[in-house]
Write a protein that holds these residues in place. Structure first.
Motif, PDB file in Angstrom:
ATOM      1  N   PRO A 221       0.812  -1.216   0.000  1.00 50.52           N
ATOM      2  CA  PRO A 221       0.000   0.000   0.000  1.00 50.52           C
ATOM      3  C   PRO A 221       0.848   1.271   0.000  1.00 50.52           C
ATOM      4  CG  PRO A 221       0.049  -0.970   2.188  1.00 50.52           C
ATOM      5  CD  PRO A 221       0.713  -1.952   1.271  1.00 50.52           C
ATOM      6  N   VAL A 222       0.304   2.288  -0.641  1.00 51.78           N
ATOM      7  CA  VAL A 222       0.930   3.608  -0.638  1.00 51.78           C
ATOM      8  C   VAL A 222       0.087   4.531   0.237  1.00 51.78           C
ATOM      9  CG1 VAL A 222       1.936   3.276  -2.919  1.00 51.78           C
ATOM     10  CG2 VAL A 222      -0.331   4.312  -2.719  1.00 51.78           C
ATOM     11  N   ALA A 223       0.586   5.726   0.452  1.00 52.79           N
ATOM     12  CA  ALA A 223      -0.109   6.667   1.326  1.00 52.79           C
ATOM     13  C   ALA A 223      -1.549   6.874   0.870  1.00 52.79           C
ATOM     14  CB  ALA A 223       0.632   8.001   1.345  1.00 52.79           C
ATOM     15  N   GLY A 224      -2.471   6.767   1.803  1.00 50.97           N
ATOM     16  CA  GLY A 224      -3.883   6.942   1.509  1.00 50.97           C
ATOM     17  C   GLY A 224      -4.645   5.644   1.319  1.00 50.97           C
ATOM     18  N   GLN A 225      -3.921   4.532   1.207  1.00 48.49           N
ATOM     19  CA  GLN A 225      -4.581   3.238   1.035  1.00 48.49           C
ATOM     20  C   GLN A 225      -4.685   2.512   2.374  1.00 48.49           C
ATOM     21  OE1 GLN A 225      -2.086   1.485  -2.134  1.00 48.49           O
ATOM     22  NE2 GLN A 225      -3.874   1.600  -3.474  1.00 48.49           N
ATOM     23  N   GLY A 226      -5.767   1.746   2.529  1.00 53.24           N
ATOM     24  CA  GLY A 226      -5.976   0.992   3.747  1.00 53.24           C
ATOM     25  C   GLY A 226      -5.118  -0.251   3.797  1.00 53.24           C
ATOM     26  N   ALA A 227      -4.809  -0.679   5.024  1.00 56.97           N
ATOM     27  CA  ALA A 227      -3.971  -1.861   5.204  1.00 56.97           C
ATOM     28  C   ALA A 227      -4.271  -2.478   6.565  1.00 56.97           C
ATOM     29  CB  ALA A 227      -2.491  -1.491   5.101  1.00 56.97           C
ATOM     30  N   PHE A 228      -3.790  -3.709   6.748  1.00 56.93           N
ATOM     31  CA  PHE A 228      -3.827  -4.359   8.050  1.00 56.93           C
ATOM     32  C   PHE A 228      -2.409  -4.784   8.410  1.00 56.93           C
ATOM     33  CE2 PHE A 228      -8.243  -4.903   6.738  1.00 56.93           C
ATOM     34  CZ  PHE A 228      -8.913  -4.579   7.915  1.00 56.93           C
ATOM     35  N   VAL A 229      -2.073  -4.621   9.689  1.00 61.47           N
ATOM     36  CA  VAL A 229      -0.761  -5.036  10.168  1.00 61.47           C
ATOM     37  C   VAL A 229      -0.925  -5.962  11.368  1.00 61.47           C
ATOM     38  CG1 VAL A 229       0.474  -2.991   9.362  1.00 61.47           C
ATOM     39  CG2 VAL A 229      -0.547  -2.990  11.654  1.00 61.47           C
ATOM     40  N   ARG A 230       0.091  -6.769  11.620  1.00 62.66           N
ATOM     41  CA  ARG A 230       0.133  -7.597  12.808  1.00 62.66           C
ATOM     42  C   ARG A 230       0.986  -6.885  13.844  1.00 62.66           C
ATOM     43  NH1 ARG A 230      -0.443 -13.173  12.074  1.00 62.66           N
ATOM     44  NH2 ARG A 230      -2.492 -12.340  11.623  1.00 62.66           N
ATOM     45  N   ALA A 231       0.392  -6.569  14.990  1.00 56.04           N
ATOM     46  CA  ALA A 231       1.106  -5.851  16.041  1.00 56.04           C
ATOM     47  C   ALA A 231       1.853  -6.824  16.947  1.00 56.04           C
ATOM     48  CB  ALA A 231       0.128  -5.019  16.867  1.00 56.04           C
ATOM     49  N   ASP A 232       3.025  -6.405  17.404  1.00 57.96           N
ATOM     50  CA  ASP A 232       3.771  -7.200  18.375  1.00 57.96           C
ATOM     51  C   ASP A 232       3.121  -7.127  19.748  1.00 57.96           C
ATOM     52  OD1 ASP A 232       6.434  -7.944  16.851  1.00 57.96           O
ATOM     53  OD2 ASP A 232       6.016  -5.843  16.389  1.00 57.96           O
ATOM     54  N   TRP A 233       2.497  -5.990  20.039  1.00 56.96           N
ATOM     55  CA  TRP A 233       1.813  -5.797  21.318  1.00 56.96           C
ATOM     56  C   TRP A 233       0.480  -5.106  21.085  1.00 56.96           C
ATOM     57  CZ3 TRP A 233       3.932  -8.380  25.152  1.00 56.96           C
ATOM     58  CH2 TRP A 233       5.323  -8.572  25.185  1.00 56.96           C
ATOM     59  N   ARG A 234      -0.556  -5.587  21.782  1.00 58.39           N
ATOM     60  CA  ARG A 234      -1.858  -4.921  21.805  1.00 58.39           C
ATOM     61  C   ARG A 234      -2.201  -4.669  23.267  1.00 58.39           C
ATOM     62  NH1 ARG A 234      -4.470  -9.980  19.556  1.00 58.39           N
ATOM     63  NH2 ARG A 234      -2.430 -10.729  20.240  1.00 58.39           N
ATOM     64  N   PHE A 235      -2.580  -3.435  23.598  1.00 57.87           N
ATOM     65  CA  PHE A 235      -2.933  -3.181  24.993  1.00 57.87           C
ATOM     66  C   PHE A 235      -4.210  -2.366  25.093  1.00 57.87           C
ATOM     67  CE2 PHE A 235      -0.231   0.599  24.210  1.00 57.87           C
ATOM     68  CZ  PHE A 235      -0.922   1.624  24.858  1.00 57.87           C
ATOM     69  N   ILE A 236      -4.873  -2.515  26.246  1.00 55.97           N
ATOM     70  CA  ILE A 236      -6.176  -1.900  26.470  1.00 55.97           C
ATOM     71  C   ILE A 236      -6.239  -1.476  27.929  1.00 55.97           C
ATOM     72  CG2 ILE A 236      -7.355  -4.060  27.110  1.00 55.97           C
ATOM     73  CD1 ILE A 236      -9.738  -3.100  25.347  1.00 55.97           C
ATOM     74  N   HIS A 237      -7.075  -0.477  28.238  1.00 56.91           N
ATOM     75  CA  HIS A 237      -7.253  -0.099  29.643  1.00 56.91           C
ATOM     76  C   HIS A 237      -8.733  -0.049  29.999  1.00 56.91           C
ATOM     77  CE1 HIS A 237      -8.364   4.106  28.826  1.00 56.91           C
ATOM     78  NE2 HIS A 237      -7.300   4.231  28.052  1.00 56.91           N
ATOM     79  N   GLU A 238      -9.011   0.221  31.277  1.00 54.39           N
ATOM     80  CA  GLU A 238     -10.328  -0.051  31.844  1.00 54.39           C
ATOM     81  C   GLU A 238     -11.466   0.723  31.200  1.00 54.39           C
ATOM     82  OE1 GLU A 238      -8.465   2.590  35.168  1.00 54.39           O
ATOM     83  OE2 GLU A 238      -7.859   1.729  33.261  1.00 54.39           O
ATOM     84  N   TYR A 239     -11.208   1.898  30.608  1.00 59.77           N
ATOM     85  CA  TYR A 239     -12.289   2.642  29.981  1.00 59.77           C
ATOM     86  C   TYR A 239     -12.777   1.993  28.689  1.00 59.77           C
ATOM     87  CZ  TYR A 239     -12.362   6.762  33.001  1.00 59.77           C
ATOM     88  OH  TYR A 239     -12.535   7.614  34.063  1.00 59.77           O
ATOM     89  N   TYR A 240     -12.018   1.033  28.172  1.00 62.46           N
ATOM     90  CA  TYR A 240     -12.364   0.424  26.888  1.00 62.46           C
ATOM     91  C   TYR A 240     -12.706  -1.058  26.984  1.00 62.46           C
ATOM     92  CZ  TYR A 240     -10.391   4.697  24.964  1.00 62.46           C
ATOM     93  OH  TYR A 240     -10.147   6.013  24.680  1.00 62.46           O
ATOM     94  N   THR A 241     -12.241  -1.722  28.022  1.00 57.62           N
ATOM     95  CA  THR A 241     -12.376  -3.175  28.050  1.00 57.62           C
ATOM     96  C   THR A 241     -13.828  -3.626  28.126  1.00 57.62           C
ATOM     97  OG1 THR A 241     -10.213  -3.277  29.133  1.00 57.62           O
ATOM     98  CG2 THR A 241     -11.556  -5.275  29.170  1.00 57.62           C
ATOM     99  N   GLY A 242     -14.637  -2.938  28.934  1.00 58.84           N
ATOM    100  CA  GLY A 242     -16.046  -3.316  29.027  1.00 58.84           C
ATOM    101  C   GLY A 242     -16.755  -3.199  27.692  1.00 58.84           C
ATOM    102  N   MET A 243     -16.516  -2.091  26.984  1.00 52.84           N
ATOM    103  CA  MET A 243     -17.121  -1.906  25.668  1.00 52.84           C
ATOM    104  C   MET A 243     -16.608  -2.962  24.694  1.00 52.84           C
ATOM    105  SD  MET A 243     -16.891   1.403  23.092  1.00 52.84           S
ATOM    106  CE  MET A 243     -18.155   2.430  23.835  1.00 52.84           C
ATOM    107  N   CYS A 244     -15.310  -3.257  24.775  1.00 53.59           N
ATOM    108  CA  CYS A 244     -14.711  -4.252  23.885  1.00 53.59           C
ATOM    109  C   CYS A 244     -15.335  -5.632  24.109  1.00 53.59           C
ATOM    110  CB  CYS A 244     -13.202  -4.302  24.122  1.00 53.59           C
ATOM    111  SG  CYS A 244     -12.308  -5.457  23.071  1.00 53.59           S
ATOM    112  N   GLU A 245     -15.434  -6.045  25.372  1.00 55.63           N
ATOM    113  CA  GLU A 245     -16.023  -7.351  25.663  1.00 55.63           C
ATOM    114  C   GLU A 245     -17.490  -7.396  25.243  1.00 55.63           C
ATOM    115  OE1 GLU A 245     -16.350 -10.577  29.306  1.00 55.63           O
ATOM    116  OE2 GLU A 245     -16.087  -8.449  29.776  1.00 55.63           O
TER     117      GLU A 245
END
Length: 658
Positions: A221-245
């Motif tokens: 992909p070039v600038a402006g195009q969508g893509a997906f990447v695999r992250a080495d780390w994913r983190f979340i905190h308490e304001y988001y976890t309830g909504m995520c679950e």
């Protein structure tokens, strides 16, 4: 969220978020405005204003009752509880840089739950717009739609997504990211890294090593195009976890099959002081917050996820030193992120770790939910800006002063950096510690950027060895190539800089402290947060406050000084060096690691509109840290101002004492 068919859509009433509170009230009462002056739309509407932090324990339809309740217009808040939800408003129109600030997906969710179907703005912040895509809220920068909507004309769905990249348009048409993911992300390939003939930036090199191949994205992909990447780390905190679950349980069978759970981190870093937080006590929100934290702990336990909790003052007294905790993104830099990696988190200040030479960026709840299940994190390939910091920094100038200067530049204020990567380079950057570099990359969130990054060097290796006991080897590719393409170059002669402050209301309201044409008396001085709570920041607080003790100075009685550690490691560092004794002697209240006053959730916030705060935090949007006026400054200026009882640089304080 319901799927939206790819047909023509007729919208209902329009709400213009203008700069006159009475006009906003009249629209909510049913008046239809005609011939609206679009030059008087509110710019810089922040997510703090769309959904104040005090309501973030909600993550369902209740959010719709509170949308825009934090919106400040001419020192008034014209939108009350349920005002939008009961008005029939379906279209909202605003000015530039809509959705600034926090990555909270609560904001577009609250709009959608209140009945809003389309937001039209001159420009959008990246995370807000991506969050809106992910849940099916339509957004557009086409002001030509307004008259057609006013006439009752139906707008084709293709027109509504015509300015979007193909991936974004497909996600919106699918009814949101989770539905898209279930349909298109079951088969993901990790393609071999393609050797490029052209010179690349460090950001491009890292992303190419983490790209995923899907049926809906291109391989390079070039600038402006969508893509997906695999992250080495994913983190979340308490304001988001309830909504995520909540999202995951609605979309997938239980028990959930999380992708690579060993690389998911869970943080409790916003709620240590909720029991004494003025905003939470005033709103009767503590029970909701307790339930929110309990839900996150249960989620982490159920799926065996690694979790870090901050401590209350009482818990800290009993701590045997084994608890390793702190603000999520500060913890990521201290303990996890490494050069060349990709780190994603549900916080707009995730770019903090970019100081180590990795790609770290913030995402919303749906993005993280999708990444939990598929391992794929959505992004739109950004352009890269080179921030060339030349010259030798004066002794009185810190990284915070540099970034406040950069934020005040007209091009940045007008949104030129929105969605871009900020690569910091030059001799001034090389002279900075990793903690100071983290201030630059952290505040890319305020600059509107996708992320910030600094090429790793021997200081990076020393930081990793000192903080983690790991001898990291820098690989030859970990730098930007000579001749790499940049969308622009911003050069700053750091030798000409002096201490900066930012006026209340927006981090971009910066000016040199020496040019301030008024005497600003201070009621509260707050040193802390991810931006101002690192070891290097506490070195500066100590430098100023220990000098004050030597000169028989203390904090005036009318000033409250708060110092809050960013992590337990920073706390231990200060205790080992005796900094804490100096802080106590000078009269500071010392707080355990937490986001605290920065997010309006702890001591150090204002309690009345007449109060003035000088703060080392990263943003000062209306209501962000209480109802008072917040000036942003460096750690040195915060400490000096606390001693002077008014905004003052350390240099000026020392001159006054001569």
């Amino acid at each position: 969220m319901e799927n939206i068919p790819a047909t023509s859509i007729a919208f209902g009433s329009i709400l213009y978020l203008c700069d006159k509170p009475e006009l906003i009230r009249r629209q909510l009462q049913g008046e239809v405005l005609t011939d609206v002056d679009l030059t008087h739309l509110r710019d810089d509407v922040s997510t703090d204003e769309i959904t104040p932090v005090s309501i973030l324990s909600h993550y369902d339809h209740k959010l719709g009752q509170f949308v825009y309740t934090g919106l400040k217009v001419a020192d008034e808040r014209p939108i009350g509880n349920r005002a939008v939800a009961s008005s029939g408003i379906q279209v909202v129109v605003a000015g530039q840089r809509y959705g600034k600030g926090s990555s909270r997906e609560h904001s577009p969710a609250a709009e959608l739950y209140a009945g809003v179907r389309l937001v039209i703005a001159k420009s959008f912040e990246r995370i807000y717009r991506q969050n809106a895509d992910n849940i099916g809220l339509l957004t557009s920068t086409d002001f030509g739609l307004i008259q057609r909507i006013e006439r009752g004309e139906a707008i084709s769905y293709d027109e509504l997504v015509k300015d979007r990249d193909e991936l974004a348009a497909t996600i919106v048409r699918s009814g949101g990211l989770l539905r898209f993911g279930r349909r298109h992300l079951q088969r993901i390939n990790v393609p071999p890294v393609q050797k490029e003939k052209r010179p690349l930036t460090l950001f491009e090199k890292i992303i190419r090593r983490h790209l995923l191949e899907t049926s809906q994205t291109v391989s390079n992909p070039v600038a402006g195009q969508g893509a997906f990447v695999r992250a080495d780390w994913r983190f979340i905190h308490e304001y988001y976890t309830g909504m995520c679950e909540h999202m995951l349980n609605a979309a997938f069978e239980r028990p959930l099959k999380l992708f690579d759970p060993d690389n998911i981190l869970v943080f409790e870093d916003h709620t240590s002081y909720m029991h004494v937080s003025p905003a939470h006590l005033r709103g009767g929100l503590v029970p909701n917050m307790v339930a929110m934290c309990a839900a996150q702990r249960a989620f982490a336990t159920t799926y065996g996820l690694r979790m870090h909790r901050t401590l209350t003052d009482e818990e800290a007294l009993l701590d045997d030193g084994s608890n390793v905790a702190g603000i999520s993104h500060a913890m990521m830099a201290e303990h996890y992120a490494l050069p060349g990696q990709v780190v994603v988190g549900t916080d707009s200040h995730t770019p903090h770790s970019g100081a180590l030479g990795c790609v770290a960026f913030g995402v919303g709840t749906t993005d993280m939910a999708n990444a939990f299940m598929t391992g794929a994190t959505r992004m739109t390939m950004p352009e890269v800006l080179l921030i060339d910091l030349q010259g030798t920094l004066p002794a009185s100038v810190t990284a915070k002063d540099i970034v406040l200067h950069l934020l005040a530049q007209p091009a940045i204020r007008n949104g030129e950096g929105v969605g871009k990567v900020f690569e910091f380079a030059g001799p001034a950057v090389q002279s900075l510690s990793i903690d100071e570099r983290a201030t630059l990359t952290n505040m890319v969130a305020e600059l509107g950027g996708f992320t910030g990054i600094v090429a790793p060097d021997d200081k990076t290796r020393a930081f990793i060895r000192e903080r983690r006991g790991v001898d990291f080897h820098l690989e030859p590719w970990m730098h930007s190539d000579k001749g790499a393409h940049y969308a622009g170059v911003v050069s700053i002669d750091c030798a000409t800089l002096s201490p900066f402050v930012a006026r209340p209301g927006d981090p971009g309201n910066g000016l040199p402290l020496s040019e301030l044409d008024q005497r600003v008396m201070v009621d509260i001085a707050y040193g802390g947060s991810c931006t101002g709570g690192k070891r290097a920041d506490f070195d500066l607080y100590h430098q100023v406050l220990s000098w004050a003790l030597e000169h028989h100075m203390t904090v005036p009685e009318h000033v409250e000084l708060y110092l809050q550690y960013g992590t337990t490691a920073v706390r231990d560092y200060c205790v080992e060096r005796g900094y804490d004794r100096v802080f106590k002697t000078i009269g500071a209240r010392i707080l355990q690691p937490s986001c605290g006053a920065c997010a309006n959730c702890g001591p150090g916030v204002s309690t009345g509109p007449e109060q003035v705060t000088v703060s080392a935090i990263n943003r000062n949007f209306p209501g962000r840290s209480g109802p008072g006026q917040v000036w942003l400054a460096s750690p040195s200026t915060v400490a000096a101002s606390a001693l002077a009882g008014e905004l003052m640089s350390f240099e000026d304080l020392m001159r006054r004492a001569e």
